[in-house]
Design an enzyme around this catalytic site. Structure first.
Site, PDB file in Angstrom:
ATOM      1  N   TRP A   1      -5.477   1.465  -6.051  1.00  0.00           N
ATOM      2  CA  TRP A   1      -4.868   0.635  -7.097  1.00  0.00           C
ATOM      3  C   TRP A   1      -3.912  -0.408  -6.504  1.00  0.00           C
ATOM      4  O   TRP A   1      -2.799  -0.603  -6.988  1.00  0.00           O
ATOM      5  CB  TRP A   1      -4.128   1.496  -8.141  1.00  0.00           C
ATOM      6  CG  TRP A   1      -4.960   2.586  -8.713  1.00  0.00           C
ATOM      7  CD1 TRP A   1      -4.756   3.923  -8.589  1.00  0.00           C
ATOM      8  CD2 TRP A   1      -6.162   2.441  -9.493  1.00  0.00           C
ATOM      9  NE1 TRP A   1      -5.747   4.622  -9.234  1.00  0.00           N
ATOM     10  CE2 TRP A   1      -6.616   3.742  -9.807  1.00  0.00           C
ATOM     11  CE3 TRP A   1      -6.890   1.334  -9.950  1.00  0.00           C
ATOM     12  CZ2 TRP A   1      -7.767   3.966 -10.550  1.00  0.00           C
ATOM     13  CZ3 TRP A   1      -8.041   1.570 -10.701  1.00  0.00           C
ATOM     14  CH2 TRP A   1      -8.460   2.864 -10.990  1.00  0.00           C
TER      15      TRP A   1
ATOM     16  N   GLY B   1       0.802  -1.207   0.000  1.00  0.00           N
ATOM     17  CA  GLY B   1       0.000   0.000   0.000  1.00  0.00           C
ATOM     18  C   GLY B   1       0.838   1.262   0.000  1.00  0.00           C
ATOM     19  O   GLY B   1       1.183   1.777   1.074  1.00  0.00           O
TER      20      GLY B   1
ATOM     21  N   HIS C   1      -1.952  10.814  -4.960  1.00  0.00           N
ATOM     22  CA  HIS C   1      -0.490  10.801  -4.895  1.00  0.00           C
ATOM     23  C   HIS C   1       0.024   9.512  -5.522  1.00  0.00           C
ATOM     24  O   HIS C   1       0.202   8.492  -4.855  1.00  0.00           O
ATOM     25  CB  HIS C   1      -0.007  10.932  -3.450  1.00  0.00           C
ATOM     26  CG  HIS C   1      -0.466  12.188  -2.786  1.00  0.00           C
ATOM     27  ND1 HIS C   1       0.122  13.411  -3.019  1.00  0.00           N
ATOM     28  CD2 HIS C   1      -1.499  12.421  -1.930  1.00  0.00           C
ATOM     29  CE1 HIS C   1      -0.505  14.344  -2.324  1.00  0.00           C
ATOM     30  NE2 HIS C   1      -1.493  13.779  -1.656  1.00  0.00           N
TER      31      HIS C   1
ATOM     32  N   GLU D   1       3.819   1.512 -11.464  1.00  0.00           N
ATOM     33  CA  GLU D   1       5.169   1.400 -10.902  1.00  0.00           C
ATOM     34  C   GLU D   1       6.134   2.368 -11.590  1.00  0.00           C
ATOM     35  O   GLU D   1       7.236   2.014 -12.003  1.00  0.00           O
ATOM     36  CB  GLU D   1       5.655  -0.043 -10.965  1.00  0.00           C
ATOM     37  CG  GLU D   1       4.812  -0.950 -10.075  1.00  0.00           C
ATOM     38  CD  GLU D   1       5.329  -2.374  -9.997  1.00  0.00           C
ATOM     39  OE1 GLU D   1       6.524  -2.581 -10.225  1.00  0.00           O
ATOM     40  OE2 GLU D   1       4.515  -3.265  -9.697  1.00  0.00           O
TER      41      GLU D   1
ATOM     42  N   GLU E   1      -1.699   6.424  -3.608  1.00  0.00           N
ATOM     43  CA  GLU E   1      -2.962   7.004  -3.168  1.00  0.00           C
ATOM     44  C   GLU E   1      -3.668   7.652  -4.350  1.00  0.00           C
ATOM     45  O   GLU E   1      -3.040   7.942  -5.378  1.00  0.00           O
ATOM     46  CB  GLU E   1      -2.718   8.038  -2.061  1.00  0.00           C
ATOM     47  CG  GLU E   1      -2.094   7.429  -0.822  1.00  0.00           C
ATOM     48  CD  GLU E   1      -1.875   8.411   0.315  1.00  0.00           C
ATOM     49  OE1 GLU E   1      -1.339   7.999   1.343  1.00  0.00           O
ATOM     50  OE2 GLU E   1      -2.257   9.600   0.160  1.00  0.00           O
TER      51      GLU E   1
ATOM     52  N   LEU F   1      -3.618  -9.459 -37.607  1.00  0.00           N
ATOM     53  CA  LEU F   1      -4.800 -10.305 -37.459  1.00  0.00           C
ATOM     54  C   LEU F   1      -6.081  -9.620 -37.924  1.00  0.00           C
ATOM     55  O   LEU F   1      -7.125 -10.271 -38.051  1.00  0.00           O
ATOM     56  CB  LEU F   1      -4.959 -10.752 -36.003  1.00  0.00           C
ATOM     57  CG  LEU F   1      -4.272 -12.067 -35.639  1.00  0.00           C
ATOM     58  CD1 LEU F   1      -2.753 -11.930 -35.670  1.00  0.00           C
ATOM     59  CD2 LEU F   1      -4.719 -12.542 -34.262  1.00  0.00           C
TER      60      LEU F   1
ATOM     61  N   THR G   1       5.268   5.938 -14.094  1.00  0.00           N
ATOM     62  CA  THR G   1       4.730   6.137 -15.430  1.00  0.00           C
ATOM     63  C   THR G   1       5.862   6.234 -16.453  1.00  0.00           C
ATOM     64  O   THR G   1       7.019   6.462 -16.115  1.00  0.00           O
ATOM     65  CB  THR G   1       3.893   7.427 -15.511  1.00  0.00           C
ATOM     66  OG1 THR G   1       4.770   8.561 -15.342  1.00  0.00           O
ATOM     67  CG2 THR G   1       2.806   7.455 -14.443  1.00  0.00           C
TER      68      THR G   1
END
Length: 394
Positions: free
Chosen positions: A172, A140, A146, A373, A143, A348, A375
């Site tokens: 998240w 954790g 943040h 983790e 936030e 495809l 950006t």
């Protein structure tokens, strides 16, 4: 009379990049690849579409093959080298980024935090169970307000006698809804500190995050703390600043560097198999120049990404790796994998958007990997600071 087509060469074989692996490293990779083929691939499309993951059953199965916290030593952990851990991440993400996230958060965030910063009692209590998959951890830090700037976190732990009272929330959080223990980072009067908190502790509420369009085969949650009282024995005694959670993130980002090569490899292999059987204009589409140009580009990106990952593994095993090197690895490899997924999907055509093929799922997942983790932009600025000596984001 035209010559018969030559046998196709896999991009990693083309440049012989896997020839540098030891037999032990190859064996570990094979174990994870076989496990993924038998236990994960047949189910991943359903898990993704349903937005569900049998995380507890998977954790025990993954613990059974020794990949949870595999790069840590003692306490029931396998103690492998960094290269082997990276190869395991590669094979898991070749199936789905969410599966690599499960292992990454367990081993490189939650377990590593306890291993690196915890007390001996905390290590003895949690690490053996977590290595076996009998207990699941979450981490954790992020936030809602943040993310890229964790130093501004609002979650606060106030000392009250021999206890701490924690208020705030985290967003998240992978594994949150199934976690037995949460590593929680909070501001205090003395700076940022970490706490190893059983999720059954009074005052913590965990809310699953639904309606995701990416990483659907991954459990994501919100953690809310309302006057949560914890004893000082829950505090990670060696975590005394923001440097502690950032070191944990560096561990997890390392796994991403390898993992995304797995996603890229799968996109390449799926699109190549499709192109050799899909016929247009009197022949397989793999014979056309534009299609071959896409394969040449994808193969080169996979090869360079793999070589970068191998080099970083060597640096990590030599204990010489630096944060900006990890940033370059994530910056390059995630972006390359996303470009490969998009190119493979185009081969495809309409079939590429169905769950019959893995490519669009990889592409959607990688959009999230690009921004979690650290950006893509933050890693770019980390590299900018290393190259210029100027911190543009401060």
């Amino acid at each position: 009379m035209s010559k018969p087509a030559a046998a196709p060469i896999h991009p990693l074989v083309l440049m012989q990049v896997e020839s540098r692996l030891t037999e032990e490293q190859k064996a570990i990779q094979t174990v994870v690849r076989d496990f993924a083929a038998k236990e994960l691939k047949p189910n991943i499309a359903t898990w993704y579409e349903d937005g569900q993951l049998p995380a507890r059953e998977l954790a025990k199965a993954l613990g059974g093959i020794g990949v949870l916290g595999m790069h840590l030593k003692n306490y029931g952990c396998a103690g492998t080298d960094a290269m082997s851990y990276g190869l395991a991440c590669l094979e898991l993400e070749a199936v789905d980024s969410g599966l690599r996230s499960l292992v990454s958060v367990q081993g490189s965030l939650a377990m590593f935090a306890i291993y690196k910063f915890g007390s001996e009692a905390q290590k003895q209590e949690w690490l053996p169970k977590m290595a076996k998959g009998e207990a699941i951890g979450c981490f954790g830090l992020t936030e809602a307000d943040h993310g890229s700037n964790p130093s501004g976190m609002a979650t606060f732990a106030k000392k009250d006698g021999s206890d701490w009272i924690i208020n705030g929330s985290k967003m998240w959080i992978t594994n949150g809804s199934v976690a037995d223990v949460a590593i929680i980072w909070a501001q205090t009067d003395e700076g940022i500190r970490g706490f190893c908190v059983p999720t059954k502790t009074a005052g913590i509420v965990i809310n699953p995050i639904k309606h995701k369009l990416s990483l659907r085969a991954s459990i994501t949650s919100e953690l809310v703390f309302n006057d949560m009282r914890v004893p000082d024995s829950y505090r990670l005694p060696e975590a005394t600043s923001l440097r502690a959670p950032l070191l944990c993130l560096a561990e997890a980002r390392y796994g991403i560097i390898f993992g995304t090569v797995g996603a890229a490899r799968d996109c390449f292999e799926v699109s190549l198999a499709y192109a050799t059987t899909r016929e247009q204009f009197d022949g397989p589409i793999s014979k056309h120049q534009l299609t071959q140009a896409k394969f040449a580009d994808m193969a080169t990106k996979i090869t360079t990404s793999m070589l970068l990952a191998y080099h970083l593994a060597d640096l990590k095993d030599a204990e010489k790796i630096q944060p900006e090197q990890i940033s370059m690895g994530k910056f390059h490899n995630v972006n390359a994998a996303l470009e490969i997924a998009r190119s493979a999907r185009s081969i495809l055509g309409g079939a590429g958007i169905t769950s019959e093929y893995s490519i669009f799922r990889h592409m959607s997942n990688l959009e999230t990997v690009l921004t979690y983790e650290g950006t893509h932009e933050i890693h770019m600025l980390v590299l900018g600071q290393a190259l210029t000596g100027i911190a543009a984001f401060r």
